[in-house]
Design an enzyme around this catalytic site. Structure first.
Site, PDB file in Angstrom:
ATOM      1  N   PHE A 237       0.800  -1.219   0.000  1.00 38.07           N
ATOM      2  CA  PHE A 237       0.000   0.000   0.000  1.00 38.07           C
ATOM      3  C   PHE A 237       0.838   1.276   0.000  1.00 38.07           C
ATOM      4  O   PHE A 237       0.313   2.374  -0.113  1.00 38.07           O
ATOM      5  CB  PHE A 237      -1.057   0.027   1.105  1.00 38.07           C
ATOM      6  N   HIS A 255      -3.363   3.182  12.523  1.00 39.20           N
ATOM      7  CA  HIS A 255      -2.627   3.571  13.737  1.00 39.20           C
ATOM      8  C   HIS A 255      -1.156   3.192  13.685  1.00 39.20           C
ATOM      9  O   HIS A 255      -0.378   3.624  14.540  1.00 39.20           O
ATOM     10  CB  HIS A 255      -3.308   3.006  14.986  1.00 39.20           C
TER      11      HIS A 255
END
Length: 346
Positions: A237, A255
């Site tokens: 990603f 996170h």
């Protein structure tokens, strides 16, 4: 008659309980690591029988088992040598390796990795630097995890254990009826995709992750009989655009990163969605007032220990970042325990 108002007595009890909370934590972590709850699967055993099964030393057997009773993790009938021990409903469901609901993978990782690293919290707070593997060998966390198959499997089992309840709740609570495709970014073992596909026949799902994860995901997907509805795809990603889908999900992904990378992932999710599509981030969202969700705040400290620059966030933070990327509306759905789904609609 005494009419003086009652006064609240101030005691150090909560300070002591919290200061020594690692006693209880390590007792539970050790019980999972030693397979106490799996040995007791569906039956009761004497202390001596448990000792023999786990090869424990004489000295600590009853202190250990009775501490687990006092902490609420074991049931007991009888006393010392006459006692019979058994699982509680919770430990029988979630900490017995024979059960598909087993979440001990996360507890095992907490024992093997997080417990020693948290001993350096003071250094993390003073330096802002991670205190995990990178401190000892210079390798970033994910490079270290993905380089060793046994470490990668433990990490994926851990993420699965802590997340499966949230994924089941998401599949139950979110209205998937307007949609037909989902892509789970950083999908690990494919659990989120499988849960959504199981509960919603209208959905076809992709679990997207790095190539080293794909065999683990395909094995899990096949074991659930979902290979026709859930596919895997190799996606980095950081370098790849996300596959197009009606719903983009990320389970405990945002996170892990600093703010620029959080915003980059949000932009990629926005670009992969059609108008009306939904981006769902499953996280231990900190409450907006930062007073109540202690787990979310402690998880953010864990991100400091793991990555230095990474942090957990509030629903208000998520709304601000996603609207900056172009999303029009945000809602938060509580899931299991302290976790929530933050949902942004395009």
């Amino acid at each position: 008659m005494n009419t003086a108002p009652e006064t609240h007595q101030i005691t150090p009890s909560r300070i002591m309980e919290t200061a020594l909370a690692f006693f209880a934590s390590k007792t539970l972590l050790s019980a999972v690591k030693l397979n106490v709850f799996t040995v007791l699967s569906g039956k009761s055993l004497s202390g001596k029988e448990i000792q023999a099964a786990l090869k424990l030393h004489d000295r600590g057997v009853y202190d250990f088992l009775d501490a687990l009773v006092a902490l609420g993790f074991l049931n007991r009938e009888g006393f010392l040598e006459t006692a019979r021990y058994s699982n509680t409903p919770e430990t029988g469901i979630f900490l017995d390796k024979h059960k598909p609901s087993y979440m001990g993978g996360f507890v095992e990782m907490a024992n093997d990795r997080l417990y020693p690293f948290w001993g350096s919290l003071e250094e993390a707070l003073l330096t802002g630097q991670p205190q995990n593997e990178i401190k000892h060998n210079g390798k970033p966390l994910f490079e270290e995890l993905y380089a060793k198959p046994e470490r990668l499997k433990q990490f994926i089992d851990a993420m699965s254990g802590i997340s499966i309840g949230n994924f089941m709740a998401l599949a139950r609570k979110f209205d998937f009826s307007p949609y037909s495709t989902l892509c789970d970014i950083g999908g690990a073992a494919g659990i989120l995709s499988v849960e959504v596909a199981k509960q919603h026949p209208n959905m076809s799902c992709i679990s997207a992750d790095l190539p080293t994860v794909e065999p683990i995901a395909n094995e899990y997907i096949a074991s659930k009989g979902m290979s026709d509805r859930v596919k895997t795809k190799n996606v980095d990603f950081f370098t790849d655009e996300f596959p197009q889908a009606d719903v983009i999900t990320m389970g405990m992904i945002l996170h892990d990163w600093d703010l620029p990378n959080k915003k980059m992932l949000i932009r990629k999710a926005y670009n992969a969605l059609p108008e009306g599509g939904a981006f769902i981030a499953i996280e231990a969202l900190i409450d907006d007032d930062r007073r109540k969700n202690a787990f979310g705040l402690l998880m953010s400290l864990n991100m400091l220990i793991e990555f230095g620059v990474a942090f957990d966030f509030t629903g208000a933070d998520f709304e601000r970042w996603t609207k900056e990327a172009g999303f029009r509306r945000v809602e938060v759905i509580p899931l299991a325990g302290p976790s929530s789904a933050a949902i942004a609609y395009k």
